[in-house]
Design a protein around this motif. Structure first.
Motif, mmCIF file in Angstrom:
data_model
loop_
_atom_site.group_PDB
_atom_site.id
_atom_site.type_symbol
_atom_site.label_atom_id
_atom_site.label_comp_id
_atom_site.label_asym_id
_atom_site.label_seq_id
_atom_site.Cartn_x
_atom_site.Cartn_y
_atom_site.Cartn_z
ATOM 1 N N ARG A 21 0.826 -1.199 0.000
ATOM 2 C CA ARG A 21 0.000 0.000 0.000
ATOM 3 C C ARG A 21 0.866 1.258 0.000
ATOM 4 O O ARG A 21 1.998 1.228 0.460
ATOM 5 C CB ARG A 21 -0.891 -0.005 1.238
ATOM 6 C CG ARG A 21 -1.794 -1.225 1.339
ATOM 7 C CD ARG A 21 -2.208 -1.462 2.800
ATOM 8 N NE ARG A 21 -2.854 -2.742 3.004
ATOM 9 C CZ ARG A 21 -2.207 -3.892 3.169
ATOM 10 N NH1 ARG A 21 -0.889 -3.942 3.150
ATOM 11 N NH2 ARG A 21 -2.873 -5.015 3.359
ATOM 12 N N ASN A 22 0.278 2.376 -0.468
ATOM 13 C CA ASN A 22 0.992 3.650 -0.374
ATOM 14 C C ASN A 22 0.884 4.172 1.062
ATOM 15 O O ASN A 22 0.315 3.497 1.933
ATOM 16 C CB ASN A 22 0.476 4.658 -1.416
ATOM 17 C CG ASN A 22 -0.945 5.113 -1.164
ATOM 18 O OD1 ASN A 22 -1.541 4.886 -0.105
ATOM 19 N ND2 ASN A 22 -1.527 5.771 -2.152
ATOM 20 N N ASP A 23 1.403 5.361 1.313
ATOM 21 C CA ASP A 23 1.408 5.912 2.671
ATOM 22 C C ASP A 23 0.007 6.137 3.230
ATOM 23 O O ASP A 23 -0.178 6.199 4.442
ATOM 24 C CB ASP A 23 2.195 7.225 2.720
ATOM 25 C CG ASP A 23 3.682 7.010 2.506
ATOM 26 O OD1 ASP A 23 4.154 5.860 2.675
ATOM 27 O OD2 ASP A 23 4.385 7.986 2.163
ATOM 28 N N ALA A 24 -0.982 6.257 2.346
ATOM 29 C CA ALA A 24 -2.371 6.446 2.778
ATOM 30 C C ALA A 24 -3.094 5.111 2.959
ATOM 31 O O ALA A 24 -4.289 5.087 3.257
ATOM 32 C CB ALA A 24 -3.121 7.313 1.770
ATOM 33 N N ASP A 92 1.577 -4.241 -5.762
ATOM 34 C CA ASP A 92 1.223 -2.838 -5.548
ATOM 35 C C ASP A 92 0.173 -2.295 -6.511
ATOM 36 O O ASP A 92 -0.111 -1.100 -6.512
ATOM 37 C CB ASP A 92 2.470 -1.952 -5.574
ATOM 38 C CG ASP A 92 3.195 -1.971 -6.911
ATOM 39 O OD1 ASP A 92 2.751 -2.670 -7.847
ATOM 40 O OD2 ASP A 92 4.222 -1.278 -7.020
#
Length: 125
Positions: A21-24, A92
């Motif tokens: 996942r991304n930072d969010a 991803d």
């Protein structure tokens, strides 16, 4: 009248462990028409959106602007029945193959990629 509680679907631990996942906490989901192969749109999913999609076969996404979940077509009628979901080799990006009803884009276009062609295919002369 008695209200029936329904449990929120949860993502299988084996799937959750593979997601990058991304930072969010989000993963991009590329959506493809199962019949034509056209790339229809890209949206964002978190674990809850993916779990709901896998449980119901109704494409569910996370709206970054509205900060809420949305089921594609719930208000417009332009639904997406999910035929398959794949995870890419890096974990991803998701690929959803769907049966699309009417336009996939919020503008009403067939795809979100109909309007702006930055580089067209070469035509042999």
């Amino acid at each position: 009248m008695r209200r029936v509680q329904t449990e929120e679907p949860t993502l299988a631990p084996a799937i959750a462990a593979r997601l990058r996942r991304n930072d969010a906490g989000l993963v991009p989901a590329v959506v493809q028409d199962a019949a034509t192969g056209d790339v229809l749109m890209m949206a964002w999913m978190d674990d809850v959106a993916l779990a709901r999609t896998l449980a119901t076969r109704r494409a569910t996404y996370w709206s970054r602007s509205r900060q809420e979940y949305w089921v594609k077509g719930e208000t417009s009628g332009h639904t997406q029945h999910v035929c398959s979901v794949r995870l890419d080799c890096d974990g991803d990006t998701l690929l959803l193959r769907v049966d699309q009803v009417d336009g996939a884009c919020h503008t009403g276009d067939h795809t979100c990629f109909d309007a702006d062609v930055l580089l067209a295919e070469e035509v042999e002369s």
